[in-house]
Design an enzyme around this catalytic site. Structure first.
Site: not given
Ligand code: S3P
Length: 428
Positions: A167, A316, A347
């Site tokens: 990350s 993303d 998501r």
């Protein structure tokens, strides 16, 4: 709640686009990193999205003087950071909240970070716990798991921290803290995450080095850094919605101008190329990182693909890629993408819910999904307050009209999205 209807288009489009939103990751960093200098930073093409404007307001609350003329920004930092007289609102931005946590942990004062209802449900323990381990006085709801985050900034110990997730937000928070520690710190991630922080800070004169043994060495700052002088490149994650549109609408093409071509950001374009689209990268310059144009052309029906590697480099773009997978021939598979569960929405469930409403067969796993390509049917879908989900289904609407609920969130990252889309199709 704002609902938009995107109508099916029967015409191919051929565009050259120089108005893709400026990069969100880089814009946040420009605002925050300017505070490490003692001189005025000059930033052109700063993203005027809600997320990055929230980061800019925080810079002002911390005492900087911000002069703004449209997207041209000049930031003059204060001599010493001011302890703000109010809470600091990061809006919807995980990047803002996590980077500011690491940054503020090393400065004297009390700082309280909060955000919108979505951000207040996203995991913050991933930055709070390692920061606590290096001596930061930092807390949040549920024993430091959720915002609001309260920081009583001060002295930090050097560290050697191995992160279990790739990350860039966690890495950046720790780098920013490491710059204020009293001696060298080391950070390690198994897979390289986006590296704008290292590139930009080194460009400003910091000393952050990836060693041969895989550890990132962070030397503490001895003096203020040079100011930034940068034109923010276009955001490849924003451009990718239109890349997918060109790859699925017969005889269409687009050239996305002046995009960052940083390898940690363009992996999704390589996947789309692997599915059959005609894609070329044309590098033009290097300002902190390579920048250039990306050309995407329709090249016949797409074929299914399995995506299981370099996930951090395309996380993303997976919502938009799901639209390409939904119309590709065969079964596409996404694995090792559990991080999708903790983005602006879950998501995995928001993408699959939308696709199922469009009549596409899918199956869900904890860390990914399968999508069986077919014919997208016109539907009404929910964005779940997630900008990337909203924009992905808007692109699907070009193929078979879609109504998308709750699209105001698009303003967090791509305020002129519908303006560009309206060059391709009708919107109501
Ligand atoms: C970002 C890092 C990524 C990405 C996010 C922006 C950044 O998040 O998904 O949109 O600017 O550092 P993680 O660090 O949580 O993977």
């Amino acid at each position: 709640m704002r609902v938009v209807k995107v109508f099916k288009s029967y015409k191919p489009f051929n565009l050259e686009c120089d108005s893709i939103a400026p990069d969100k990751s880089i814009s946040h960093r420009c605002a925050i990193f300017s505070l490490f200098s003692d001189k005025t930073s000059i930033i052109n093409n700063f993203l005027l999205g809600e997320d990055t404007l929230a980061s800019l307001s925080i810079v002002e609350q911390l005492g900087a003087k911000v002069n703004r003329d449209k997207s041209h920004i000049e930031i003059t930092p204060p001599k010493e950071l001011i302890e703000p007289d109010d809470i600091l609102d990061c809006g919807n931005a995980g990047t803002g909240m996590r980077l500011y946590s690491g940054f503020l942990a090393g400065f004297e004062g009390l700082f309280i970070l909060t955000g919108d209802k979505y951000l207040r449900e996203r995991p913050m323990g991933r930055v709070i716990n390692p920061l606590r381990d290096i001596g930061a006085r930092i807390d949040g709801r549920l024993n430091g798991s959720l915002a609001p985050i309260v920081i009583r900034g001060g002295k930090l110990k050097p560290f050697r921290y191995k992160s279990s997730i790739a990350s860039a937000q966690v890495k950046s928070a720790l780098i920013l803290a490491g710059l204020k520690a009293c001696s060298k710190s080391y950070y390690r991630e198994d897979k390289l995450s986006r590296d704008h922080t290292e590139r930009m800070l080194n460009g400003m004169g910091a000393n952050i080095t990836l060693l041969n043994n895989g550890w990132l060495e962070i030397k503490p700052l001895k003096k203020p850094l040079k100011p930034l002088n940068i034109k923010v490149p276009a955001d490849p994650s924003s451009g990718f919605f239109f890349a997918v549109a060109s790859a699925i609408i017969p005889n269409s093409s687009i050239v996305l101008k002046d995009v960052t071509l940083n390898a940690t950001r363009i992996e999704a374009y390589k996947v789309l190329k692997g599915m059959g689209a005609d894609i070329e990268f044309i590098e033009k310059e290097n300002i902190y990182e390579p920048i250039g144009d990306i050309s995407i052309k329709y090249n016949g029906e797409l074929k299914a693909i399995t995506v299981s590697k370099n996930i951090a480099w395309l996380i993303d773009e997976l919502p938009a890629l799901a639209i390409a997978m939904a119309v590709a021939k065969g079964k596409s598979v996404v694995k090792n993408a559990k991080e999708l569960r903790v983005k602006e929405s879950d998501r995995i469930s928001s993408i699959l819910d939308g696709l199922n409403r469009c009549g596409i067969n899918t199956s869900e796993r904890d860390d990914g999904y399968d999508i069986i390509g077919g014919e997208l049917k016109s539907a009404r879908v929910n964005s779940y307050g997630d900008h990337r989900v909203a924009m992905s289904f808007a692109i699907a609407g070009i193929l078979s009209s879609m109504e998308i609920e709750d699209v105001a969130c698009i303003d967090t990252s791509f305020p002129n999205f519908f303006e560009i889309l309206s060059e391709i199709t009708k919107i109501q």
